[in-house]
Design a protein around this motif. Structure first.
Motif, PDB file in Angstrom:
ATOM      1  N   VAL A 161       7.540  14.334   0.624  1.00  0.00           N
ATOM      2  CA  VAL A 161       6.833  14.091   1.883  1.00  0.00           C
ATOM      3  C   VAL A 161       7.611  14.687   3.046  1.00  0.00           C
ATOM      4  CG1 VAL A 161       6.089  12.293   3.498  1.00  0.00           C
ATOM      5  CG2 VAL A 161       5.568  12.079   1.068  1.00  0.00           C
ATOM      6  N   LYS A 162       8.928  14.486   3.047  1.00  0.00           N
ATOM      7  CA  LYS A 162       9.753  15.072   4.114  1.00  0.00           C
ATOM      8  C   LYS A 162       9.651  16.587   4.102  1.00  0.00           C
ATOM      9  CE  LYS A 162      13.292  11.521   4.484  1.00  0.00           C
ATOM     10  NZ  LYS A 162      14.701  11.209   4.286  1.00  0.00           N
ATOM     11  N   LEU A 163       9.688  17.169   2.911  1.00  0.00           N
ATOM     12  CA  LEU A 163       9.578  18.627   2.795  1.00  0.00           C
ATOM     13  C   LEU A 163       8.215  19.090   3.282  1.00  0.00           C
ATOM     14  CD1 LEU A 163      10.848  21.288   1.781  1.00  0.00           C
ATOM     15  CD2 LEU A 163       9.789  20.814  -0.433  1.00  0.00           C
TER      16      LEU A 163
ATOM     17  N   GLU B 247       0.813  -1.216   0.000  1.00  0.00           N
ATOM     18  CA  GLU B 247       0.000   0.000   0.000  1.00  0.00           C
ATOM     19  C   GLU B 247       0.849   1.269   0.000  1.00  0.00           C
ATOM     20  OE1 GLU B 247      -0.083  -1.226   4.476  1.00  0.00           O
ATOM     21  OE2 GLU B 247      -0.607  -2.290   2.667  1.00  0.00           O
ATOM     22  N   TYR B 248       2.133   1.146   0.321  1.00  0.00           N
ATOM     23  CA  TYR B 248       3.030   2.307   0.295  1.00  0.00           C
ATOM     24  C   TYR B 248       3.863   2.360  -0.984  1.00  0.00           C
ATOM     25  CZ  TYR B 248       1.918   2.649   5.222  1.00  0.00           C
ATOM     26  OH  TYR B 248       1.261   2.759   6.408  1.00  0.00           O
ATOM     27  N   SER B 249       3.604   1.455  -1.888  1.00  0.00           N
ATOM     28  CA  SER B 249       4.393   1.435  -3.116  1.00  0.00           C
ATOM     29  C   SER B 249       3.465   1.481  -4.320  1.00  0.00           C
ATOM     30  CB  SER B 249       5.259   0.180  -3.168  1.00  0.00           C
ATOM     31  OG  SER B 249       4.465  -0.957  -3.385  1.00  0.00           O
TER      32      SER B 249
ATOM     33  N   ILE C  63      10.418   5.958  -7.757  1.00  0.00           N
ATOM     34  CA  ILE C  63       9.229   6.773  -7.465  1.00  0.00           C
ATOM     35  C   ILE C  63       9.139   7.058  -5.970  1.00  0.00           C
ATOM     36  CG2 ILE C  63       6.703   6.747  -7.424  1.00  0.00           C
ATOM     37  CD1 ILE C  63       6.855   5.171 -10.085  1.00  0.00           C
ATOM     38  N   MET C  64       9.346   6.024  -5.154  1.00  0.00           N
ATOM     39  CA  MET C  64       9.269   6.213  -3.699  1.00  0.00           C
ATOM     40  C   MET C  64      10.349   7.174  -3.209  1.00  0.00           C
ATOM     41  SD  MET C  64       8.140   2.604  -2.054  1.00  0.00           S
ATOM     42  CE  MET C  64       9.332   1.600  -2.900  1.00  0.00           C
ATOM     43  N   ALA C  65      11.527   7.096  -3.806  1.00  0.00           N
ATOM     44  CA  ALA C  65      12.601   8.010  -3.404  1.00  0.00           C
ATOM     45  C   ALA C  65      12.235   9.452  -3.735  1.00  0.00           C
ATOM     46  CB  ALA C  65      13.902   7.620  -4.089  1.00  0.00           C
ATOM     47  N   GLU C  66      11.676   9.671  -4.912  1.00  0.00           N
ATOM     48  CA  GLU C  66      11.279  11.027  -5.297  1.00  0.00           C
ATOM     49  C   GLU C  66      10.136  11.533  -4.426  1.00  0.00           C
ATOM     50  OE1 GLU C  66      12.564  13.192  -7.482  1.00  0.00           O
ATOM     51  OE2 GLU C  66      14.174  11.807  -7.929  1.00  0.00           O
TER      52      GLU C  66
END
Length: 79
Positions: A65-67, A40-42, A57-60
């Motif tokens: 999300v952190k920002l 569900e997170y990918s 995609i998750m890295a980008e």
């Protein structure tokens, strides 16, 4: 002269084969790592998205999300 060209081409061919092997090993390691993340997170459920592209995609998205989390904790500015 032909010998030196053949030698140079042989060295380049060996280097390319080595790089291709390294890339294959990295792809396998990334795929193994992505399998640890819940689906569900990918984006693995999307057709034609492989594990390496999913990790990209998750890295980008992770950066955004952190920002977003960092900026949403700040009090709103009054202008």
């Amino acid at each position: 002269m032909a010998d030196s060209v053949e030698t140079a081409l042989s060295v380049y061919a060996t280097a390319i084969k080595t790089f291709m092997k390294i890339i294959t090993d990295l792809d396998k390691a990334i795929a193994k790592l992505v399998q640890t993340i819940p689906e569900e997170y990918s984006s693995r459920s999307i057709p034609s998205i492989g594990p390496v592209y999913d990790a990209d995609i998750m890295a980008e998205i992770g950066w955004y999300v952190k920002l977003w989390k960092k900026t949403s904790r700040q009090s709103p500015s009054v202008t």
